[in-house]
Motif scaffolding. Structure first.
Motif, short mmCIF file in Angstrom:
data_model
loop_
_atom_site.label_atom_id
_atom_site.label_comp_id
_atom_site.label_asym_id
_atom_site.label_seq_id
_atom_site.Cartn_x
_atom_site.Cartn_y
_atom_site.Cartn_z
N PHE B 229 0.83 -1.20 0.00
CA PHE B 229 0.00 0.00 0.00
C PHE B 229 0.87 1.26 0.00
CE2 PHE B 229 -2.60 3.28 2.03
CZ PHE B 229 -3.82 3.14 1.38
N THR B 283 -16.72 6.68 -3.51
CA THR B 283 -16.49 6.59 -2.07
C THR B 283 -16.80 7.89 -1.31
OG1 THR B 283 -14.19 7.06 -2.65
CG2 THR B 283 -14.72 4.77 -2.08
N PRO B 291 -12.41 9.07 1.36
CA PRO B 291 -11.20 8.30 1.67
C PRO B 291 -10.34 8.02 0.44
CG PRO B 291 -13.20 7.02 2.15
CD PRO B 291 -13.65 8.35 1.65
N ARG B 292 -10.91 8.01 -0.74
CA ARG B 292 -10.10 7.88 -1.96
C ARG B 292 -10.40 9.06 -2.87
NH1 ARG B 292 -10.91 2.07 -1.09
NH2 ARG B 292 -12.67 1.92 -2.51
N GLN B 301 -6.16 1.42 -5.51
CA GLN B 301 -7.26 0.55 -5.09
C GLN B 301 -7.54 -0.52 -6.14
OE1 GLN B 301 -9.25 -0.34 -2.71
NE2 GLN B 301 -10.89 -1.35 -3.85
N HIS B 305 -6.83 -4.22 -5.10
CA HIS B 305 -7.98 -5.11 -4.98
C HIS B 305 -7.74 -6.37 -5.81
CE1 HIS B 305 -12.55 -5.98 -5.42
NE2 HIS B 305 -12.01 -6.67 -4.45
N TYR B 309 -5.80 -7.68 -2.24
CA TYR B 309 -6.91 -7.84 -1.29
C TYR B 309 -7.72 -9.09 -1.62
CZ TYR B 309 -6.15 -2.76 -0.51
OH TYR B 309 -5.62 -1.53 -0.26
#
Ligand SMILES: Cc1cc2nc3c(=O)[nH]c(=O)nc-3n(C[C@H](O)[C@H](O)[C@H](O)COP(=O)(O)OP(=O)(O)OC[C@H]3O[C@@H](n4cnc5c(N)ncnc54)[C@H](O)[C@@H]3O)c2cc1C
Ligand code: SF4
Ligand code: SF4
Ligand code: FES
Lengths: 288, 346
Positions: B229, B283, B291-292, B301, B305, B309
């Motif tokens: 990240f 978001t 947040p993004r 992201q 993802h 993730y």
């Protein structure tokens, strides 16, 4: 039963119809109202089994859905309540609705506070602003005669900008009088000479009134600045991150981990949360 | 024993035609410079001479826009404001000629919609009513990298039948009972002998071995999510991105959606539409906090993802089938293969 009828029952997107039974304006600025909702169909109430910390999607046909923490406690039967801040499209519409109107509720959604883990421990509840909703649910649940003996001391610190911005005021003053919990209400500032409670920010009051972290669990819910400043205080008191729990907020749509927008790392706040321990958060990307 | 049937190409075309009385049949059709999936019943002519379709068949199971519920807002109506299921068609459908990467993609998406706790009734019903007839790839494109992510040009994952193009005929390998049922409804063809099967197997081997260089993803599972990240390369990766969302809309393994209410007069629909993590609104909180909020966060992201993730959450490979569509269509030439390499070698 036809395939279609069976699917309707299982459809996690389908809200239960409810009627607004009561609307209470909570704060002096009129921006926060509590809605008491009653299921039109008693079977739905039976199915809606929840625990404090969970949330629901409030659905308004023609406007959309909003995720809102459940402010009532499962020990209160016959209704659900939600306290809603007016910010945008759906919340503004809800604020203009009237008692008797029909809307929908979908849930319960998400996880709850760690009730098993809290058993036989002291419970420290820390809330700020209008994020006191699921903490109210927790408190009512804890204080229920069926439950109170399962937990040790209950300490509550709740703060708002000013006295008129506190939620659930009647209940707060009732709780202050009881001897089976320690209730600390604070405001940032007030010019009311008769104010008998604390003044000062929540973290400062926490430092003053929470004796230690021994055998204690902390539930923290509030605006980001309160959360940020409370963390070091709890750390100084010796709370390990595994025993501090926070409830998070992200923009949501589905509420069931499918639409993909509320993730923090590999966790969906709607399904894997909204409650996370500080230990979990330390392992997750700081993107919230 | 595995069953194989063989069809001359003409026979196969009429075999597919015969499926129409049992299924909605989707086939690759030529559309301008590209191929797309189209409904045979709409008079489309199947054309199995293609590399891959411009758009994946994702929308056959998961429409880009779909009515979820309908409702009345008419005060006179006793059911006003109560949501009712919108009528839907879950009759059997067959996708004939789906590439193995796109079949694998449905498998990778399934874990999102069909979970132990919740099932998306619409995605699952459409998926379950679909029979997947794959077509192995004799000539993968330069952007294909299925073999790097758990697939292959003749991968059978997620397929009910796999077709081998043997020049003048198709060899059909039956993989499931669903596939067997489909071939029984298709007319013509005959049982294939061992020579043809061996010919198909050596074709598959030859093509698979000639696949373009491997994109490394083997190290991703053990990498720290926080280190990835915070990695220094995200600014560079995101530099050219214009957040157009093309990559996510074309992607067969992207599943994000939005829910909106639409009202006309006194009635309305709740609908869901494909959405994209590339858009700031995805978001944005009601309070204005996001947040993004920045482009770099959104590009990160998307790749995190897909490549981290998802892998961590389900342990079923990465959320990418190697189809190469995002690589081919990104206006800024952002290439997931290069990003995978950066992440894998951090
Ligand atoms: C788990 C959880 C519990 C919450 N509990 C409460 C509560 O008890 N009381 C309260 O007043 N608010 C709560 N919120 C925030 C509340 O959901 C948003 O303020 C609300 O969705 C804004 O909707 P809007 O249509 O008025 O705003 P708009 O800005 O018009 O938003 C449009 C849509 O985007 C989504 N959205 C926008 N902001 C948010 C947000 N912050 N969080 C989630 N979805 C959002 C919703 O689907 C919303 O309908 C909670 C949020 C979460 C995630
Ligand atoms: S297609 Fe390329 S430019 Fe468009 S959002 Fe995706 S990465 Fe960015
Ligand atoms: S990420 Fe790109 S290559 Fe991978 S499945 Fe999606 S479109 Fe295909
Ligand atoms: S709100 Fe859809 S995934 Fe969480």
């Amino acid at each position: 039963m036809s395939k279609r009828a069976r699917m309707t029952l299982d459809n996690p997107y389908l809200p239960y119809p409810v009627r607004i039974e009561q609307i209470v304006t909570e704060t002096e600025d009129g921006n926060l109202k509590t809605f008491r909702l009653v299921f039109l169909n008693p079977e739905h109430e039976e199915k809606f089994r929840y625990m404090p910390g969970q949330f629901a999607e409030l659905s308004i046909a023609g406007k959309g859905e909003i995720p809102i923490g459940i402010a009532s406690s499962p020990t209160e039967r016959g209704f659900l309540s939600f306290t809603v801040n007016r910010v945008g499209v759906v919340t503004a519409h809800l604020h203009n609705m009237k008692e008797g109107d029909v809307m929908g509720v979908r849930g319960p959604l998400g996880n709850c506070y760690p009730w098993d883990e809290m058993e036989a421990k002291n419970v420290v509840i820390i809330g700020g602003g209008f994020a006191f909703t699921t903490l109210r649910s927790s408190l009512v649940y804890l204080l229920d005669p069926q439950n109170r003996s399962r937990f040790k001391d209950v300490i509550v610190v709740y703060g708002a900008r000013s006295p008129g911005m506190l939620l659930y005021r009647d209940e707060l003053w009732q709780w202050e009088k009881r001897d089976d919990l320690q209730m600390h209400v604070t405001v940032d500032a007030t010019d009311d000479p008769d104010w008998k409670h604390h003044t000062g920010f929540v973290p400062t009051i926490v430092k003053k009134v929470v004796p230690s972290s021994d055998s204690s669990v902390a539930l923290v819910c509030g605006p980001p600045v309160m959360i940020r400043n409370t963390q070091p205080v709890l750390e100084d008191l010796g709370f390990p991150p595994e025993r501090v729990f926070l409830s998070l907020e992200m923009r949501m749509k589905c509420g069931i981990g499918m639409c993909g927008r509320c993730n923090i790392g590999d966790q969906y706040v709607c399904k894997d949360g909204p409650v996370f321990s500080l230990a979990q958060l330390k392992e997750m990307p700081p993107e919230y | 024993m595995t069953a194989y049937r063989v069809y001359s190409k003409e026979e196969w075309t009429s075999a597919v035609k015969a499926l129409e009385s049992h299924y909605q049949v989707f086939v690759p059709v030529k559309d301008g410079d590209f191929h797309l999936f189209g409904l045979l019943s709409e008079g489309k002519r199947p054309d199995f001479d293609f590399q891959n379709t411009h758009l994946s068949p994702k929308s056959i199971v998961y429409p880009q826009s779909e009515r979820m519920f309908e409702y009345s807002l008419d005060g006179e109506d006793p059911d006003a404001h109560m949501l009712k299921e919108a009528p839907k068609d879950f009759s059997p459908r067959a996708i004939v000629g789906i590439r193995p990467c796109d079949a694998l993609a449905f498998q990778r998406v399934r874990v999102n919609f069909d979970t132990p706790r919740y099932r998306d009734p619409w995605w699952v019903s459409r998926f379950e009513s679909t029979t997947f007839v794959g077509l192995g790839c004799n000539a993968p494109e330069a952007t294909c990298f299925c073999t790097s992510v758990g697939g292959g040009p003749f991968s059978e994952a997620g397929l009910d039948v796999l077709l081998y193009d043997l020049g003048d005929r198709f060899l059909a390998k039956v993989l499931t009972s669903k596939g067997d049922g489909l071939l029984k409804k298709a007319l013509g063809g005959m049982e294939a002998d061992g020579t043809l099967v061996r010919q198909a197997e050596s074709l598959a081997l030859k093509v698979t071995e000639a696949m373009p260089a491997v994109v490394p993803v083997d190290g991703l599972k053990d990498k720290s999510v926080l280190e990835l990240f915070e990695a220094p390369f995200w600014e560079d990766v995101a530099f050219g991105c214009i957040n157009c969302g093309t990559c996510t809309y074309l992607c067969p393994t992207c599943w994000c959606f939005d829910i909106q209410d639409e009202v006309l007069g006194k009635s309305g629909d709740r609908i869901r539409n494909w959405d994209s993590c590339m858009f700031p609104l995805f978001t944005l909180h009601g309070s204005g906090h996001n947040p993004r909020g920045g482009k770099v966060a959104r590009v990160r992201q998307r790749f995190m993802h897909k490549l981290k993730y998802y892998l961590d959450k389900y342990n079923e490979g990465v959320q990418c089938s190697g189809c190469g569509r995002c690589v081919r269509s990104c206006p800024a030439n952002i290439d997931i293969r290069q990003v995978a390499e950066l992440m894998n070698s951090l």
